[in-house]
Design a protein around this motif. Sequence first.
Motif, short mmCIF file in Angstrom:
data_model
loop_
_atom_site.label_atom_id
_atom_site.label_comp_id
_atom_site.label_asym_id
_atom_site.label_seq_id
_atom_site.Cartn_x
_atom_site.Cartn_y
_atom_site.Cartn_z
N SER A 29 -3.99 9.93 -1.56
CA SER A 29 -2.61 9.44 -1.47
C SER A 29 -1.76 10.37 -0.62
O SER A 29 -0.95 9.91 0.19
CB SER A 29 -1.97 9.31 -2.86
OG SER A 29 -2.29 8.05 -3.40
N TYR B 231 4.65 5.51 -5.40
CA TYR B 231 4.85 5.39 -6.84
C TYR B 231 3.85 6.25 -7.62
O TYR B 231 4.21 6.94 -8.58
CB TYR B 231 4.72 3.92 -7.25
CG TYR B 231 4.87 3.68 -8.72
CD1 TYR B 231 6.13 3.63 -9.31
CD2 TYR B 231 3.75 3.51 -9.53
CE1 TYR B 231 6.26 3.42 -10.67
CE2 TYR B 231 3.88 3.29 -10.90
CZ TYR B 231 5.13 3.26 -11.45
OH TYR B 231 5.26 3.05 -12.81
N TYR B 232 2.62 6.20 -7.18
CA TYR B 232 1.57 6.99 -7.84
C TYR B 232 1.91 8.49 -7.80
O TYR B 232 1.83 9.19 -8.81
CB TYR B 232 0.23 6.70 -7.15
CG TYR B 232 -0.85 7.74 -7.33
CD1 TYR B 232 -1.64 7.77 -8.46
CD2 TYR B 232 -1.06 8.70 -6.35
CE1 TYR B 232 -2.62 8.73 -8.62
CE2 TYR B 232 -2.05 9.67 -6.49
CZ TYR B 232 -2.83 9.68 -7.63
OH TYR B 232 -3.78 10.64 -7.78
N GLU C 85 -3.73 4.94 -14.22
CA GLU C 85 -3.45 3.52 -14.48
C GLU C 85 -4.17 3.14 -15.76
O GLU C 85 -5.17 3.74 -16.11
CB GLU C 85 -4.03 2.64 -13.36
CG GLU C 85 -3.52 2.94 -11.99
CD GLU C 85 -2.27 2.16 -11.65
OE1 GLU C 85 -1.74 1.46 -12.53
OE2 GLU C 85 -1.83 2.27 -10.50
N THR D 156 7.66 -6.01 -6.60
CA THR D 156 6.90 -4.85 -7.08
C THR D 156 7.00 -3.71 -6.06
O THR D 156 7.28 -2.56 -6.42
CB THR D 156 5.42 -5.22 -7.29
OG1 THR D 156 5.32 -6.35 -8.14
CG2 THR D 156 4.65 -4.07 -7.90
N PRO E 87 -6.24 -2.26 -11.25
CA PRO E 87 -6.13 -1.78 -9.88
C PRO E 87 -7.34 -2.28 -9.07
O PRO E 87 -8.46 -2.28 -9.58
CB PRO E 87 -6.20 -0.25 -9.99
CG PRO E 87 -6.08 0.08 -11.43
CD PRO E 87 -6.33 -1.15 -12.22
N GLU F 241 -2.69 -5.33 -10.22
CA GLU F 241 -3.15 -6.32 -9.26
C GLU F 241 -3.91 -7.40 -10.04
O GLU F 241 -4.77 -7.06 -10.85
CB GLU F 241 -4.08 -5.63 -8.27
CG GLU F 241 -4.45 -6.44 -7.04
CD GLU F 241 -5.14 -5.55 -5.98
OE1 GLU F 241 -4.44 -4.74 -5.33
OE2 GLU F 241 -6.37 -5.67 -5.82
N GLU G 13 0.84 -1.21 0.00
CA GLU G 13 0.00 0.00 0.00
C GLU G 13 0.87 1.26 0.00
O GLU G 13 0.64 2.19 -0.77
CB GLU G 13 -0.90 -0.03 1.25
CG GLU G 13 -2.04 0.93 1.22
CD GLU G 13 -3.10 0.57 0.20
OE1 GLU G 13 -3.25 -0.60 -0.17
OE2 GLU G 13 -3.76 1.52 -0.25
N LYS H 8 8.98 -0.02 -6.46
CA LYS H 8 8.27 1.24 -6.32
C LYS H 8 8.85 2.10 -5.21
O LYS H 8 8.68 3.31 -5.19
CB LYS H 8 6.78 0.96 -6.08
CG LYS H 8 6.11 0.40 -7.33
CD LYS H 8 4.61 0.24 -7.19
CE LYS H 8 4.01 -0.07 -8.56
NZ LYS H 8 2.55 -0.15 -8.50
N ASP I 85 1.50 -5.16 -9.78
CA ASP I 85 1.03 -4.06 -10.62
C ASP I 85 1.02 -4.55 -12.06
O ASP I 85 2.09 -4.81 -12.61
CB ASP I 85 1.94 -2.85 -10.48
CG ASP I 85 1.41 -1.65 -11.26
OD1 ASP I 85 0.41 -1.79 -11.99
OD2 ASP I 85 2.01 -0.57 -11.14
N GLU J 12 2.66 1.72 -3.31
CA GLU J 12 1.76 2.15 -4.39
C GLU J 12 1.47 3.65 -4.33
O GLU J 12 1.45 4.33 -5.35
CB GLU J 12 0.44 1.36 -4.35
CG GLU J 12 0.63 -0.07 -4.82
CD GLU J 12 -0.65 -0.88 -4.85
OE1 GLU J 12 -1.68 -0.42 -4.31
OE2 GLU J 12 -0.61 -2.00 -5.39
#
Lengths: 426, 426
Positions: B57, A59-60, A361, A176, A384, A334, A53, A180, A332, A56
């Motif tokens: 986020s 990375y986002y 995404e 993964t 996702p 998922e 989590e 990230k 990624d 992610e």
Amino acid sequence: MDYDVIILGAGAGGYKAAVHLLKNKKRVLMIEKEKFGGECLNYGCIPSKALIEMSESIYYLKNMPGISMEYKIDMKAWQDWKNSMVARITGNAERQCKSLGADILYGFGTLKDKNTVNVNGKDYTAENIIIDTGSSPARIPGIDNVYYNREILGIDHIPESIAIIGGGYIGVEIGTAMAKLGSDVYIIEAKERILPEVSSELSNAVDKKLRSIGVKIMTSSKVISVSKDKYYTVKTENDEIKSEMVLMSVGRIPNTKNIGLENLKIEMDGRFIKTDEHRRTNVKNIYAIGDVTTGPMLAHKAFYDAYIASENILGNDVIIDYKAMPYVIYTDPEISFTGSVSNNSKKIMTSAVPRALTMNEGDGFFRIYYNDDGTVTGAAIAAPRSSEIITEISLAVESYLNINDLLLTIHPHPTIAEGIHDDFEN
Amino acid sequence: MDYDVIILGAGAGGYKAAVHLLKNKKRVLMIEKEKFGGECLNYGCIPSKALIEMSESIYYLKNMPGISMEYKIDMKAWQDWKNSMVARITGNAERQCKSLGADILYGFGTLKDKNTVNVNGKDYTAENIIIDTGSSPARIPGIDNVYYNREILGIDHIPESIAIIGGGYIGVEIGTAMAKLGSDVYIIEAKERILPEVSSELSNAVDKKLRSIGVKIMTSSKVISVSKDKYYTVKTENDEIKSEMVLMSVGRIPNTKNIGLENLKIEMDGRFIKTDEHRRTNVKNIYAIGDVTTGPMLAHKAFYDAYIASENILGNDVIIDYKAMPYVIYTDPEISFTGSVSNNSKKIMTSAVPRALTMNEGDGFFRIYYNDDGTVTGAAIAAPRSSEIITEISLAVESYLNINDLLLTIHPHPTIAEGIHDDFEN
């Protein structure tokens, strides 16, 4: 008899069986050699999801146009949070069992006869016994001093580089996340593709994305040696990798040794305990559930086994039916799978689902399988949050619903779940 | 006749109707006064989800123990990304319609008679007409120069402070996002609670969380005046708020003026177009769908209406059945509702769902409603990603499934969806 049921192992399955039996007025003794909650809650699915989590979100944001971000991770502080989060979950579970009347003993239990378990030098008897002793990581002889799932989820800093031996779900999930979080990641898989446990259509989606974010994936590649100086050196037939950490994730072995199975001549299926469709062993009052039995080593499979075994102990003749056993890998994209494949399917790309684009995404796909008469048989989804939507398909499979039932059910907009729905005319 | 069907408005519903009709070989003309995709894709659900995703986020990382983060948002760069993301979705939709053979005209269309629409000074005729002209924000006379949904999603920086007039779903979604992005947020609602469109159990979950992150919520509070100098001054009966921006989100009005409805004596239900269960108006070859008709102003309701109207145009006698119309609000916690309430329900708290804790979340609840015989009738869920899991319940309601069908379907672990499943013994 001291108890109605002794449960050997307070992991995911043992806990669920205990609660079900206790709520039905059975006297239950739980025996746990380490920590309440077992591998999943303490060292597996729960802490790994927390790490994933975090990776992610980072990375986002790093990849979101318009955001510039600097961050530092104090992994010791994060580990403190993670440990308290895990303790909350395991503590709740243990308190629930105690408040329902379970006795809980910590120690290594061994079967002495069909009604007796010895723990810490003392014998306890019960009408029925459930074995839920779980699994441990496979180790390769001659390769020591590496990280396994427990150690990798307890690290005090994010490594500069990590070599992952074994491209199954544990290795690829951790790989993964580490990529990230900025590590140089190498995944070494002996078979010809990563995630050999799922379809190549699913594993290809992950392979493609991981390579695009810089993960070095080596397939059909066997590790010859691992040595450690300041850095690890991992030698394969064709490559030599230097990395700060090495994660060994080449599979898991059921914990079926030294628990006295041979005393009772319990039939085995290789290293696994053989059970019938009631999860009963060849010794009629002894059941086995979870990772010690054949089938996927998943917590929800153990939950389901626990339900079957405890229902049978309660006198209800319930049998196992894995018609829609979901399988989820938090990579990624998922990926999720349930049910079974069929000749007919509809496929749409994740890039056609508006909600995915709002998350920046677009990798992956939705494939829904159905019979000639339209009955839904399963699905493979790479998108996702696919873990959250796969149950819609499991429910359809379990309830013999038709593809039109999915298409005519209103899916809220905008959601990833709309990928299941698609246009009503497809 | 020039066409089989003229669709007035290329929004969510108009687009879906066009695709369905075109795939069934109908000749279709679409008339759009502004942008293909309408309010939802261009100015509503899609861009708002992108903003909310970013805010979530950032908030998650800011509050995650062990992470220290500095970030800057260049909203102009973000807007460029957002605009290109939206253009990709709307472009795909428009291309799909064109490639299936639609004619698309930009201009303001008005009904001249039951088969004729005038646009840009020219008449076009068709056997059937679908009205999908959407809605616009309600404006309060005397209060001008404020932000509405379009403007707030087009801002070039995150405001220091924002007063939001109207605590319905738009106001509260934007308020949640702005608070997480660092704004001082004031929400002013005339009714006694925010989100009056959902149950108080749901709205209370959001109210509590928003207050905990610093949002100032003023309920039973009417705005008397809004003035603008360097800052805005919003006066209510009891308060005076100074803020950099003011968002007006006091509801939406169907776009039913000046499109010629009166020429055809089309029956109205207040400002809405009156339709029967086929989405047919009192003029038999004219249909109305989406926000111009009664019911929730939601894109997926427009999609469903589009399906009903176009099926009827295709000669299939299909009627509306809103048995499981989902309603989703992307707040914190994310809230979702579907179906209908019932005397029986099971409730568990989100804090009991392990996956939520791995996300550092725990606010909210799951309540599943069922009849005396166990048939599932609906659900109210306040939990992360509830939008993605509510369809499991919609499918159950549509298919007359029993609560046991939900409980016995294997939900993957760990997921938020496990909150629906809970212990099998409840």
